[in-house]
Design a protein around this motif. Structure first.
Motif, short mmCIF file in Angstrom:
data_model
loop_
_atom_site.label_atom_id
_atom_site.label_comp_id
_atom_site.label_asym_id
_atom_site.label_seq_id
_atom_site.Cartn_x
_atom_site.Cartn_y
_atom_site.Cartn_z
N LEU A 91 0.82 -1.22 0.00
CA LEU A 91 0.00 0.00 0.00
C LEU A 91 0.85 1.26 0.00
N ASN A 92 2.12 1.10 0.35
CA ASN A 92 3.02 2.26 0.34
C ASN A 92 3.38 2.69 -1.07
N LEU A 93 3.15 1.79 -2.01
CA LEU A 93 3.46 2.14 -3.41
C LEU A 93 2.39 3.11 -3.88
N GLN A 94 2.80 4.33 -4.07
CA GLN A 94 1.82 5.36 -4.46
C GLN A 94 2.44 6.29 -5.49
N ALA A 95 1.57 6.93 -6.26
CA ALA A 95 2.03 7.94 -7.22
C ALA A 95 1.07 9.11 -7.15
N ASP A 96 1.60 10.30 -7.05
CA ASP A 96 0.76 11.52 -7.03
C ASP A 96 -0.47 11.33 -6.15
N ASP A 97 -0.23 10.92 -4.92
CA ASP A 97 -1.34 10.75 -3.97
C ASP A 97 -2.34 9.69 -4.40
N PHE A 156 -3.02 5.55 -4.72
CA PHE A 156 -2.49 4.22 -4.41
C PHE A 156 -2.31 3.46 -5.72
N TYR A 157 -1.29 2.63 -5.75
CA TYR A 157 -1.09 1.78 -6.92
C TYR A 157 -2.11 0.66 -6.97
N LEU A 158 -2.64 0.33 -5.78
CA LEU A 158 -3.60 -0.77 -5.76
C LEU A 158 -4.60 -0.56 -4.63
N THR A 159 -5.73 -1.26 -4.75
CA THR A 159 -6.69 -1.30 -3.65
C THR A 159 -6.66 -2.71 -3.08
#
Ligand SMILES: Nc1ncnc2c1ncn2[C@@H]1O[C@H](COP(=O)(O)OP(=O)(O)O)[C@@H](O)[C@H]1O
Ligand SMILES: [Mg+2]
Length: 271
Positions: free
Chosen positions: A153-159, A161-164
């Motif tokens: 969940l820490n994988l994020q871009a421009d606020d 999340f990369y995944l749910t």
């Protein structure tokens, strides 16, 4: 088997997560709405809890059937009792990773991580949202695995999340998540499914009979109440009791399922 006797086209009380049998109680509706909100609102994580047999897996299957596959990449893990690497491999594979190594080693974990990160980025670039559903998540006993899920969940871009991540499991799941404060803080949505009350149980049974092809009531009012008290309102048990009651009623050659039929059916289960 007993379908002809009761005028049914199919057996109505099979314990399988078939969305066409979903009876939308207000609770199931709300749970589904919240899971959808977590996905459509691009939240990080959501939790659905409830005792064994209350409908969590069925809701996840219903959710899948509703989501447009051109917009979502979905990984469902149904048996998360595995090592961290195995779990990451399973998630990566189900999200569409190709050529994943199959031998286990510490290095491998990093390889899988890189692969997942690339995949998630590519999915985002392709306009697809990645969803990871972990069913039976209460079976995860290793805190390191919850930590690994948190790191996903820490994988994020421009606020964004990369995944749910959707975690489904029995009530003890909530405590397991609470033990990882940072993960708990990432849970934006939660819902706890309760057993059905007597009125809902009766409607549930009538609904499933109707989907099975019989609109006329088969169970008497009193029999419906008894099924509720024997089952505690838990759908999996309601199904089991109704199924054995239909079989018993056919064996007895009766035209209605009465409390006596239910009692005899339950006694023959020996549970
Ligand atoms: N709202 C519902 N409508 C119809 N069937 C249900 C409902 N909830 C649960 N069931 C049935 O009960 C059984 C157990 O449900 P399941 O989703 O496997 O429970 P869980 O995953 O919570 O242990 C399944 O056969 C499922 O079809
Ligand atoms: Mg389940």
């Amino acid at each position: 088997m007993y379908e002809a006797h009761w005028g049914l086209s199919t057996r109505p009380f099979e314990n399988t997560p078939d969305p066409s049998f979903l009876y939308r109680t207000p609770q199931h509706e709300e749970a589904l709405g919240r899971l959808l909100y977590a996905i459509e609102g691009e939240k990080g994580a959501a939790v659905l809890s409830g005792v064994f047999g209350c409908g969590k897996t069925l809701l996840s299957r219903t959710l899948l059937a509703q989501l447009d596959s051109s917009l979502y990449k979905i990984a469902i893990v149904t048996n998360p009792k595995m090592t961290i690497t195995e779990l990451l491999l399973e998630i990566a594979g189900k999200l569409g990773a190709q050529n994943l190594p199959t031998k286990q080693s510490e290095v491998l974990k990093n390889v899988v991580w890189d692969s997942i990160e690339t995949l998630l980025k590519n999915n985002l670039r392709d306009g697809k949202q990645s969803i990871v559903i972990v069913d039976e998540a209460h079976a995860i006993k290793d805190p390191e695995i919850f930590e690994e899920l948190r790191l996903l969940l820490n994988l994020q871009a421009d606020d964004r999340f990369y995944l749910t991540l959707l975690l489904l499991g029995q009530p003890e799941l909530k405590g397991l998540i609470e033990a990882n404060k940072q993960l708990a803080q990432r849970i934006a949505i939660g819902y706890h499914l309760q057993p059905l009350d007597a009125a809902e149980t009766a409607k549930y049974i009538q609904f499933r009979l109707k989907v099975g092809g019989q609109e006329k009531p088969i169970f008497t009012e009193e029999a419906l109440k008894l099924v509720h008290s024997y089952s505690g309102g838990i759908p999996r048990r309601i199904n089991q009791i109704c199924d054995i009651s239909l079989l018993t009623g056919m064996e007895q050659g009766v035209k209605k399922v009465t409390p006596e039929v239910v009692k005899e059916g339950v006694a023959s289960l020996g549970v």
